[in-house]
Design a protein around this motif. Structure first.
Motif, PDB file in Angstrom:
ATOM      1  N   ILE A 107      -4.387   2.422 -20.719  1.00 33.20           N
ATOM      2  CA  ILE A 107      -4.115   1.449 -19.668  1.00 33.20           C
ATOM      3  C   ILE A 107      -3.090   0.467 -20.208  1.00 33.20           C
ATOM      4  O   ILE A 107      -3.054   0.184 -21.416  1.00 33.20           O
ATOM      5  CB  ILE A 107      -5.412   0.726 -19.238  1.00 33.20           C
ATOM      6  N   GLU A 108      -2.236  -0.056 -19.322  1.00 37.36           N
ATOM      7  CA  GLU A 108      -1.257  -1.054 -19.746  1.00 37.36           C
ATOM      8  C   GLU A 108      -1.837  -2.438 -19.507  1.00 37.36           C
ATOM      9  O   GLU A 108      -2.409  -2.715 -18.445  1.00 37.36           O
ATOM     10  CB  GLU A 108       0.047  -0.879 -18.975  1.00 37.36           C
ATOM     11  N   HIS A 109      -1.680  -3.327 -20.500  1.00 37.29           N
ATOM     12  CA  HIS A 109      -2.232  -4.682 -20.404  1.00 37.29           C
ATOM     13  C   HIS A 109      -1.374  -5.618 -21.241  1.00 37.29           C
ATOM     14  O   HIS A 109      -1.164  -5.385 -22.439  1.00 37.29           O
ATOM     15  CB  HIS A 109      -3.680  -4.698 -20.915  1.00 37.29           C
ATOM     16  N   ASP A 110      -0.858  -6.673 -20.596  1.00 33.88           N
ATOM     17  CA  ASP A 110      -0.010  -7.658 -21.279  1.00 33.88           C
ATOM     18  C   ASP A 110       1.143  -6.999 -22.027  1.00 33.88           C
ATOM     19  O   ASP A 110       1.486  -7.381 -23.162  1.00 33.88           O
ATOM     20  CB  ASP A 110      -0.843  -8.504 -22.257  1.00 33.88           C
ATOM     21  N   GLY A 111       1.755  -5.997 -21.386  1.00 37.86           N
ATOM     22  CA  GLY A 111       2.904  -5.338 -21.977  1.00 37.86           C
ATOM     23  C   GLY A 111       2.590  -4.377 -23.103  1.00 37.86           C
ATOM     24  O   GLY A 111       3.512  -3.848 -23.743  1.00 37.86           O
ATOM     25  N   LYS A 112       1.315  -4.130 -23.345  1.00 37.27           N
ATOM     26  CA  LYS A 112       0.899  -3.207 -24.403  1.00 37.27           C
ATOM     27  C   LYS A 112       0.154  -2.029 -23.789  1.00 37.27           C
ATOM     28  O   LYS A 112      -0.377  -2.112 -22.686  1.00 37.27           O
ATOM     29  CB  LYS A 112      -0.004  -3.920 -25.410  1.00 37.27           C
ATOM     30  N   VAL A 136      -4.446  -0.189 -29.971  1.00 36.89           N
ATOM     31  CA  VAL A 136      -3.446  -0.943 -29.215  1.00 36.89           C
ATOM     32  C   VAL A 136      -2.055  -0.631 -29.738  1.00 36.89           C
ATOM     33  O   VAL A 136      -1.830  -0.558 -30.945  1.00 36.89           O
ATOM     34  CB  VAL A 136      -3.726  -2.462 -29.303  1.00 36.89           C
ATOM     35  N   SER A 137      -1.109  -0.475 -28.795  1.00 37.40           N
ATOM     36  CA  SER A 137       0.265  -0.153 -29.180  1.00 37.40           C
ATOM     37  C   SER A 137       1.252  -1.062 -28.460  1.00 37.40           C
ATOM     38  O   SER A 137       1.127  -1.312 -27.267  1.00 37.40           O
ATOM     39  CB  SER A 137       0.581   1.303 -28.846  1.00 37.40           C
ATOM     40  N   PHE A 143       0.015   2.860 -33.179  1.00 33.62           N
ATOM     41  CA  PHE A 143      -1.219   2.247 -32.694  1.00 33.62           C
ATOM     42  C   PHE A 143      -1.950   1.503 -33.803  1.00 33.62           C
ATOM     43  O   PHE A 143      -2.007   1.960 -34.950  1.00 33.62           O
ATOM     44  CB  PHE A 143      -2.147   3.316 -32.107  1.00 33.62           C
ATOM     45  N   ASP A 144      -2.518   0.356 -33.426  1.00 38.38           N
ATOM     46  CA  ASP A 144      -3.358  -0.450 -34.302  1.00 38.38           C
ATOM     47  C   ASP A 144      -4.808  -0.281 -33.847  1.00 38.38           C
ATOM     48  O   ASP A 144      -5.173  -0.698 -32.742  1.00 38.38           O
ATOM     49  CB  ASP A 144      -2.929  -1.918 -34.211  1.00 38.38           C
ATOM     50  N   LYS A 145      -5.618   0.338 -34.676  1.00 39.80           N
ATOM     51  CA  LYS A 145      -7.003   0.614 -34.291  1.00 39.80           C
ATOM     52  C   LYS A 145      -7.860  -0.649 -34.355  1.00 39.80           C
ATOM     53  O   LYS A 145      -7.813  -1.391 -35.350  1.00 39.80           O
ATOM     54  CB  LYS A 145      -7.594   1.690 -35.209  1.00 39.80           C
ATOM     55  N   LYS A 146      -8.647  -0.860 -33.320  1.00 32.45           N
ATOM     56  CA  LYS A 146      -9.548  -2.008 -33.248  1.00 32.45           C
ATOM     57  C   LYS A 146     -11.005  -1.608 -33.468  1.00 32.45           C
ATOM     58  O   LYS A 146     -11.875  -2.468 -33.532  1.00 32.45           O
ATOM     59  CB  LYS A 146      -9.420  -2.695 -31.884  1.00 32.45           C
ATOM     60  N   GLY A 147     -11.270  -0.288 -33.519  1.00 32.58           N
ATOM     61  CA  GLY A 147     -12.623   0.174 -33.787  1.00 32.58           C
ATOM     62  C   GLY A 147     -13.455   0.318 -32.531  1.00 32.58           C
ATOM     63  O   GLY A 147     -12.969   0.208 -31.401  1.00 32.58           O
TER      64      GLY A 147
END
Length: 482
Positions: A107-112, A136-137, A143-147
């Motif tokens: 999903i796209e959110h705040d340009g990410k 998040v990318s 991508f940065d994994k948030k877990g």
């Protein structure tokens, strides 16, 4: 990026380079479909258009033509025709995904771009844990994994996976494919205000209640969306018994149509309908693009269905995606239509024929090849049947008296003839995409579809049209390629 992540990426790239020559040497390699560069491809993941770019991630096992600890591979395109194989999006490098970054959505959110996926964990004794995870990318590539953001609710076994996320009425929703503790297939639904804190809201369908009370033992890859004013839930149930022409594959993929209430949340719906009548279609996923179209990709295979027998395994790769299809609701039925952009694959002007068959078979010298689009219009069959045979690999047959359309293929397992069928009141048109070892058939403008892999003799590219009595149609043929 962790050391383990770097090691896995490099090992996958090494495998690509090691087998590149043999993969590309395969006579059954496709011309215009999305395939893995090496190893096994399965479910489409994270399908989204962002900033004018379509991103299609996919389940990928680079180290063998079997299943295992999956990566997310990644293709991107601006036009749904010309695709770039991007860097690996996700590797199974962390504790919560060590046995696979399983399927999910974006999903796209705040340009990410936010990717939600299932982290799969298996213990030494085979016990399973699953976590719904977030990555998040900024660019759709790195991508940065948030877990984990969702842990397993009490009502389900660890077969709880494939999150699909969307925004509606200012809130975020997630549907997850699931199996209840009493081994019933179900779709679970969760809500969130911020995409990181999720609340389990119950079972949307299945789970021993309602129309889908005893509809198999597992639902995979759910996808809930609005289409032409109605709510449609696509999912892939496992454990259905065959009923006549229906449910002939090991597992199915289809939809129910109804009304979703986001406040409860609840979903009142009708009966299940298969999306595709062929041999190879599973785990479809959709996105809404910037043109307002609901676009679908499916995996051109089915799990646990003789994967070890495909001849491409000798060339170190396995499976492909379908072509992208636009969904439309016509009456109560979801139709699938090849996206308009696919006309850009046409490498030449159309070859056209007005064909009349009278108790005969006919092959046209100008209508042959390995990568083709065929369009048959104004089909008129006067008694008996009409068929179309593609070399020695596949046969399409319609009998207006029986109102049955049949796709036959020569089995790649034992060489016998096997078939899939559906009821079709009349046959007016056929749009057929042939790509070396795949076929996608769209009947009557998308009313029904048949999708399959097939393996004709590599030296044959002849197409034969036959009629038992009399048949007429207008024919266009294009050679396809990129």
């Amino acid at each position: 990026m962790t050391t383990r992540d770097e090691e896995l990426r490099q090992a996958a790239y090494d495998e690509m380079n090691k087998h590149k020559v043999i993969v590309e040497r395969d006579p059954y390699r496709l011309h215009y479909h999305l395939m893995p560069p090496v190893g096994l491809l399965n479910d489409p993941n994270g399908f989204i258009q962002s900033g004018g770019v379509y991103h299609l991630y996919y389940q990928w096992m680079p180290f063998k033509t079997g299943h295992g600890a999956k990566f997310w591979g990644h293709y991107s395109s601006r036009d749904l025709v010309n695709w770039t194989h991007e860097e690996i999006a996700l590797t199974p490098s962390e504790w919560y995904e060590k046995n696979g970054c399983y399927s999910g959505s974006a999903i796209e959110h705040d340009g990410k771009i936010l990717a939600f996926y299932t982290g799969n964990v298996k213990g030494d004794e085979g016990n399973r844990e699953t976590y719904q995870c977030l990555a998040v990318s900024e660019d759709g590539v790195h991508f940065d994994k948030k877990g984990p953001v969702v842990h397993l609710p009490d009502a389900f076994t660890a077969h709880f996976r494939d999150p699909k996320v969307w925004k509606q009425d200012g809130k975020y929703f997630m549907v997850v494919g699931a199996q209840t503790t009493d081994l019933k297939g179900a779709v679970a639904i969760l809500k969130s205000e911020n995409l990181t804190g999720w609340t389990y809201s119950g079972i949307l369908t299945g789970g021993g209640k309602g129309k889908l009370a005893d509809f198999g033992y597992m639902f995979e890859c759910p996808d809930l969306f609005q289409l032409d004013g109605e709510d449609v839930l696509i999912f892939s149930p496992q454990g259905l018994e065959a009923e006549g022409m229906k449910y002939r594959n090991v597992y199915q993929a289809g939809y129910v149509k109804g009304s979703f209430d986001p406040e409860n949340p609840a979903f009142e719906h009708g009966d299940f309908e298969e999306l595709d009548r062929g041999f190879d279609f599973y785990a479809p996923q959709t996105t809404l693009d910037e043109h307002g179209r609901r676009i679908l990709f499916g995996w051109m295979s089915v799990p646990d269905q003789n994967e070890q027998d495909h001849p491409t395994i000798d060339y170190k790769w396995l499976h492909t995606m379908t072509l992208p299809r636009e969904l439309k609701l016509v009456g109560d039925k979801v139709w699938q239509i090849p996206v308009d952009e696919l006309s850009d694959l046409r490498a030449e002007e159309a070859v056209e024929h007005a064909v009349t068959l009278v108790k005969e078979s006919k092959a046209l010298e100008s209508v042959r090849g390995k990568a083709l689009e065929l369009q048959l219009d104004d089909i008129c069959i006067e008694g008996g049947w009409m068929d179309l045979t593609i070399s020695d690999g596949a046969r399409l047959l319609y009998h207006p008296g029986d109102k049955v359309f049949t796709l036959e293929r020569k089995s790649y397992v034992d060489g016998t003839i096997e078939k899939r069928q559906c009821t079709l009141n009349e046959l007016n048109s056929m749009q057929i995409f042939i790509d070396t070892s795949s076929i996608e058939i769209f009947l009557n403008g998308g009313e029904e579809t048949f999708t399959a892999r097939f393996y004709p003799s590599p030296n044959l590219d002849r197409i034969t049209f036959s009629a038992s009595k009399k048949a007429e149609f207008r024919l266009k043929k294009w050679s396809l390629g990129k």
